[in-house]
Scaffold this motif. Structure first.
Motif, short mmCIF file in Angstrom:
data_model
loop_
_atom_site.label_atom_id
_atom_site.label_comp_id
_atom_site.label_asym_id
_atom_site.label_seq_id
_atom_site.Cartn_x
_atom_site.Cartn_y
_atom_site.Cartn_z
N TRP A 1 0.81 -1.22 0.00
CA TRP A 1 0.00 0.00 0.00
C TRP A 1 0.84 1.28 0.00
O TRP A 1 0.33 2.39 0.11
N ALA A 2 2.14 1.15 -0.20
CA ALA A 2 3.01 2.33 -0.23
C ALA A 2 2.71 3.18 -1.46
O ALA A 2 2.51 2.66 -2.56
N SER A 3 2.69 4.49 -1.30
CA SER A 3 2.39 5.36 -2.43
C SER A 3 3.43 5.25 -3.54
O SER A 3 3.13 5.50 -4.71
N ASP A 4 4.66 4.88 -3.15
CA ASP A 4 5.72 4.68 -4.15
C ASP A 4 5.99 3.20 -4.38
O ASP A 4 7.08 2.81 -4.80
N GLN B 1 1.83 0.90 -7.64
CA GLN B 1 1.39 2.29 -7.69
C GLN B 1 2.19 3.08 -8.73
O GLN B 1 1.61 3.85 -9.51
N LYS C 1 -6.16 -0.59 2.79
CA LYS C 1 -5.10 0.36 2.44
C LYS C 1 -4.57 0.11 1.04
O LYS C 1 -4.32 1.05 0.27
N THR C 2 -4.40 -1.15 0.71
CA THR C 2 -3.85 -1.50 -0.60
C THR C 2 -4.79 -1.11 -1.73
O THR C 2 -4.38 -0.49 -2.72
N SER D 1 -4.96 2.66 -2.20
CA SER D 1 -3.72 3.19 -2.78
C SER D 1 -3.65 2.89 -4.28
O SER D 1 -3.16 3.72 -5.06
N HIS D 2 -4.15 1.75 -4.70
CA HIS D 2 -4.17 1.42 -6.12
C HIS D 2 -5.08 2.37 -6.89
O HIS D 2 -4.73 2.85 -7.98
N GLU E 1 -6.05 5.38 -5.97
CA GLU E 1 -5.49 6.73 -5.97
C GLU E 1 -4.36 6.87 -6.98
O GLU E 1 -4.09 7.98 -7.48
N ALA E 2 -3.71 5.74 -7.32
CA ALA E 2 -2.66 5.76 -8.34
C ALA E 2 -3.23 5.72 -9.75
O ALA E 2 -2.50 5.96 -10.71
N THR F 1 -13.96 7.19 0.46
CA THR F 1 -12.89 8.04 -0.06
C THR F 1 -13.24 8.66 -1.41
O THR F 1 -12.39 9.19 -2.12
#
Length: 328
Positions: free
Chosen positions: A93-96, A100, A155-156, A159-160, A162-163, A188
């Motif tokens: 789930w990291a933005s980088d 993502q 979270k994952t 995050s996907h 949002e990417a 969201t």
């Protein structure tokens, strides 16, 4: 002897009429092509157990998807191999994170429809699809902690999206995952993002090559405590019904060929599009037999895809997508 036949099915099997009365068809637009993006490499790496497929670096993600799009296949499913792993799979789930980064590039520079696999097994040091206790390696009754896993899947998935992901596909077989992800996406502001649930995912021996491709094999134990028993069909209806009630937009059956009865059951009993996942082991077996001259590769692959459509699949995730697209 003069035999009078009033019904001669062969009349409709001749060239010219045969295609006009064909009951089932598969086109490139029915197919989804899996793509493996690898944050650990700067060059394309062939996947030995899946001939014709590679892990590609993030920098090549757009080029790889453009290659697929040129064949007429319009949708891709993105899988990631992270540079680092930990017990919780935090790079998922990291933005980088690898997915993502790749999705941002793909959606910005191509017209592909982008689906992402939402799971943790590629990102955890233990290779299981969620949270496990620290002593799980010595516990023969290992189970992934269901409710703790839901928090990480949320979270994952977010995050996907949002990417730039246009559909998310949770694959962990965690109870309540569709409810949790649907609620999180709605809260969201992502109410228009569909969910393709791995609704009936079996604990199958046909996944072997994929686990090599995605570096997601369990470090210990197996996944029988959270993936379905291959012996069960009635259970599939229960699993699928729960996902429909929770808001799943597309229902996946995985694997496909050995589970065509399940594909048909889901198609016949639920008013949602059905996806069949033509998994890595099915792909590798056809290649292995063709390499020995036992079967014709393309004819066998096409027949397999037709069988999935005939059973009731509306779309097919398949490693044959590129190779067969032009022919279809």
């Amino acid at each position: 002897m003069n035999i009078e036949l009033t019904d001669r099915p062969r009349r409709l099997r001749r060239d010219g009429i045969r295609s006009l009365v064909s009951e089932t068809s598969v086109t490139a637009q029915d197919l989804v092509a899996p793509v493996f993006i690898d944050a650990t490499t700067t060059t394309r790496t062939p996947i030995e157990s899946m001939p014709g497929h590679e892990r590609v670096p993030i920098e090549d993600a757009v080029t790889r998807v453009e290659e697929i799009r040129e064949t007429g296949v319009e949708a891709v499913m993105v899988f990631g191999i992270p540079a680092e792993k930990d017990e919780r799979g935090s790079r998922a789930w990291a933005s980088d994170g690898v997915v993502q980064q790749a999705v941002r590039r793909i959606t910005a520079e191509t017209d592909a429809y982008v689906i992402t696999d939402v799971c943790l097994c590629e990102y955890t040091t233990h290779g299981h699809c969620g949270v496990v206790e620290s002593d799980a390696a010595t516990d023969p009754t290992l189970t992934v902690k269901n409710d703790k896993t839901l928090e990480l899947l949320i979270k994952t998935a977010v995050s996907h999206v949002e990417a730039g992901a246009e559909m998310v596909a949770p694959s962990s077989m965690t109870d309540g995952m569709i409810t949790a992800i649907r609620t999180a996406l709605d809260e969201t502001g992502h109410t228009d993002i569909p969910i393709m649930s791995y609704a009936a995912k079996y604990e199958s021996a046909f996944y072997g090559p994929f686990r090599d491709a995605a570096d997601g094999a369990p470090a210990f134990g197996d996944r029988r405590h959270y993936q379905m028993d291959p012996a069960n069909s009635q259970e599939a209806k229960r699993e699928v019904r729960l996902d429909v009630e929770a808001g799943a937009d597309v229902l996946m059956v995985k694997p496909a060929l050995a589970y065509l009865d399940i594909v048909n059951t889901v198609s016949s009993n639920f008013d949602r599009p059905v996806a069949a996942y033509n998994v890595s082991g099915e792909y590798a077996m056809v290649h292995a037999a063709a390499d020995r001259g036992w079967v014709d590769l393309e004819a066998t692959a096409v027949e397999s895809l037709i069988a999935m459509k005939r059973a009731g699949a509306d779309l097919i995730i398949t490693y044959f997508a590129e190779k067969l697209a032009n022919q279809l």
